[in-house]
Scaffold this active site. Structure first.
Site, PDB file in Angstrom:
ATOM      1  N   HIS A  33      -1.019 -12.971 -10.126  1.00 41.33           N
ATOM      2  CA  HIS A  33      -0.556 -11.706  -9.547  1.00 41.33           C
ATOM      3  C   HIS A  33      -0.291 -11.902  -8.054  1.00 41.33           C
ATOM      4  O   HIS A  33      -1.076 -12.543  -7.357  1.00 41.33           O
ATOM      5  CB  HIS A  33      -1.613 -10.607  -9.736  1.00 41.33           C
ATOM      6  CG  HIS A  33      -1.609 -10.011 -11.103  1.00 41.33           C
ATOM      7  ND1 HIS A  33      -2.362  -8.905 -11.445  1.00 41.33           N
ATOM      8  CD2 HIS A  33      -0.922 -10.347 -12.228  1.00 41.33           C
ATOM      9  CE1 HIS A  33      -2.158  -8.601 -12.716  1.00 41.33           C
ATOM     10  NE2 HIS A  33      -1.297  -9.457 -13.203  1.00 41.33           N
ATOM     11  N   TYR A  75      -5.434   0.517  -8.103  1.00 47.72           N
ATOM     12  CA  TYR A  75      -6.602   1.186  -7.527  1.00 47.72           C
ATOM     13  C   TYR A  75      -6.204   2.624  -7.204  1.00 47.72           C
ATOM     14  O   TYR A  75      -5.266   2.848  -6.432  1.00 47.72           O
ATOM     15  CB  TYR A  75      -7.054   0.489  -6.239  1.00 47.72           C
ATOM     16  CG  TYR A  75      -7.702  -0.863  -6.437  1.00 47.72           C
ATOM     17  CD1 TYR A  75      -9.084  -1.009  -6.347  1.00 47.72           C
ATOM     18  CD2 TYR A  75      -6.931  -2.001  -6.700  1.00 47.72           C
ATOM     19  CE1 TYR A  75      -9.691  -2.248  -6.517  1.00 47.72           C
ATOM     20  CE2 TYR A  75      -7.533  -3.239  -6.880  1.00 47.72           C
ATOM     21  CZ  TYR A  75      -8.913  -3.352  -6.777  1.00 47.72           C
ATOM     22  OH  TYR A  75      -9.507  -4.576  -6.958  1.00 47.72           O
ATOM     23  N   PRO A  93     -18.109  -4.090  -6.691  1.00 51.34           N
ATOM     24  CA  PRO A  93     -17.004  -4.822  -7.330  1.00 51.34           C
ATOM     25  C   PRO A  93     -15.618  -4.436  -6.832  1.00 51.34           C
ATOM     26  O   PRO A  93     -14.636  -5.073  -7.225  1.00 51.34           O
ATOM     27  CB  PRO A  93     -17.166  -4.457  -8.808  1.00 51.34           C
ATOM     28  CG  PRO A  93     -17.848  -3.135  -8.809  1.00 51.34           C
ATOM     29  CD  PRO A  93     -18.771  -3.150  -7.623  1.00 51.34           C
ATOM     30  N   LYS A 124     -15.066  -9.619  -5.167  1.00 49.46           N
ATOM     31  CA  LYS A 124     -15.596 -10.734  -4.377  1.00 49.46           C
ATOM     32  C   LYS A 124     -16.817 -11.430  -4.976  1.00 49.46           C
ATOM     33  O   LYS A 124     -17.167 -12.531  -4.548  1.00 49.46           O
ATOM     34  CB  LYS A 124     -15.955 -10.233  -2.966  1.00 49.46           C
ATOM     35  CG  LYS A 124     -14.743  -9.942  -2.116  1.00 49.46           C
ATOM     36  CD  LYS A 124     -14.095 -11.227  -1.649  1.00 49.46           C
ATOM     37  CE  LYS A 124     -12.657 -11.040  -1.240  1.00 49.46           C
ATOM     38  NZ  LYS A 124     -11.707 -11.099  -2.334  1.00 49.46           N
ATOM     39  N   TYR A 152      -8.397  -9.888   0.388  1.00 50.05           N
ATOM     40  CA  TYR A 152      -8.402  -9.809  -1.075  1.00 50.05           C
ATOM     41  C   TYR A 152      -8.128 -11.169  -1.709  1.00 50.05           C
ATOM     42  O   TYR A 152      -8.803 -11.570  -2.666  1.00 50.05           O
ATOM     43  CB  TYR A 152      -7.362  -8.790  -1.544  1.00 50.05           C
ATOM     44  CG  TYR A 152      -7.584  -8.289  -2.943  1.00 50.05           C
ATOM     45  CD1 TYR A 152      -8.190  -7.052  -3.189  1.00 50.05           C
ATOM     46  CD2 TYR A 152      -7.196  -9.033  -4.053  1.00 50.05           C
ATOM     47  CE1 TYR A 152      -8.406  -6.587  -4.474  1.00 50.05           C
ATOM     48  CE2 TYR A 152      -7.401  -8.576  -5.350  1.00 50.05           C
ATOM     49  CZ  TYR A 152      -7.999  -7.363  -5.553  1.00 50.05           C
ATOM     50  OH  TYR A 152      -8.215  -6.908  -6.829  1.00 50.05           O
TER      51      TYR A 152
END
Length: 366
Positions: A50, A177, A268, A272, A360
């Site tokens: 991704h 998200y 979460p 990470k 990220y």
């Protein structure tokens, strides 16, 4: 791989380890390390690369193009699959004992620390040069560091995640998200045919009060978007996980070295946990190899400090993502407006989006 003799002790069965559903987002550095360790064949065949994520709020879905902003990407490949690959490689190369009980560590501040355990009903004792405590938050290794030496930092959150694994093709091409006044939702996946979805709930939510139809209804409400449909399918697994931030310092004492959840926990939201654990063991492995090959103990002596630089950065990023996207029960409108302002800024500013992205996909500067 360096020819250093080691023994791995695992409390659970092989079947349990290979089927427990866990994390699923690998940083690029994690994927590269797995390939270098010779366990990347299935990852490259089945993993899904991704290049970004979506942030959804106020009825709109905004793309954060992480690869475009950082030159790096993530791979969707379940932690369960990583564990299967590692076990398969390990059983061919060295001792890996499953269903080990009554584990205790001794003399960790000596030159010959010991591990006592029971396997197949028989007591055993290992004399070691070094012990790597990769035994999780509830393991025995962290407790072996004296209270006067060990410091802990912790934050509990009043919410948790209700997660489901559903046998249905994902309804989106990348992770979504979502912020809503009803609470956070995350649309993720494990494969082209398995979806992994999450809902923000109370940390002590009773999963029995969430029949499948209620879960799908709430997911639809929180992720609704004009012209888009959330496809449903059989729910194979569901459960509620509480959320906490936790760090133990130092991550070493004598010849004992903590790694992963034994030393730190992150919410979460920032994806990470697994990546931090693999970062720990990479740093530790390099230090161990240097020590055995040249007698240089510098890497071992600096292990905790080297890990904690990245740990605290990931702690902050995970806290920031969590506080930006989750609503507090009974929270006031001021908090909601601050969250929306932050989301608008991240999706409108290339600089802010780059900051989110480099955290990220995995910071290389630490």
């Amino acid at each position: 791989m360096a020819g250093i003799e080691s023994v791995v002790l695992e409390s659970k069965s092989r079947d349990y380890c290979e089927h427990r559903i866990r994390a699923g987002v690998l940083e690029q550095g994690t994927a590269e390390l797995l390939r270098a360790a010779g366990v990347g064949e299935r990852l490259d065949r089945e993993g899904i690369v991704h290049g970004g994520i979506y942030l959804q709020f106020e009825g709109e879905r905004h793309h954060v193009p992480m690869s475009e902003l950082t030159g790096r990407s993530i791979v969707i490949y379940g932690q369960t699959e990583v564990v299967k690959d590692l076990i398969a490689a390990r059983v061919d190369s060295g001792p890996l004992l499953f269903e080990v009980g009554d584990v205790s560590v001794h003399d960790v501040d000596s030159r010959r620390p010991r591990i006592q355990f029971v396997h197949d009903g028989d007591p055993h004792e290992l004399e070691c040069d070094l012990i790597a405590g990769c035994d999780g938050f509830h393991g025995v290794c962290r407790a072996a560091i004296p209270p006067g030496v060990l410091r802990t930092f912790e934050r509990e959150y009043p919410f948790g995640w209700l997660g489901i694994l559903a046998e249905v093709a994902p309804s989106m091409d990348e992770l979504v998200y979502t912020w809503t006044e009803r609470g956070f939702a995350l649309l993720s996946l494990r494969s082209p045919t398995l979806s992994r979805y999450y809902l923000q709930v109370r940390h002590d939510e009773d999963i029995s009060s969430w029949p499948d139809e209620r879960i799908w209804d709430e997911l639809r409400r929180r992720t609704r978007l004009d012209g888009w449909t959330l496809e449903e399918g059989p729910i194979l697994e569901k459960g509620v996980t509480g959320m906490r931030s936790f760090v133990a310092e130092p991550m070493q004492y004598g010849r004992l070295y903590l790694a992963g959840d034994a030393a730190h926990i992150v919410p979460p939201t920032g994806a990470k946990g697994l990546n931090l654990a693999i970062s720990d063991v990479r740093i530790l492995a390099e230090a161990v190899i240097d020590w055995y090959s040249s007698g240089d103990a510098g890497g071992l002596e600096r292990y905790s400090a080297a890990c904690l630089r990245r740990v605290w950065r990931a702690e902050h990023f995970s806290y920031w993502m969590t506080s930006m996207l989750h609503t507090l029960e009974g929270g006031d409108p001021f908090d909601a407006q601050l969250q929306l302002s932050q989301l608008r800024y991240v999706t409108a500013s290339a600089a802010a989006a780059t900051s989110l992205s480099e955290n990220y996909v995995g910071l290389t500067t630490l």
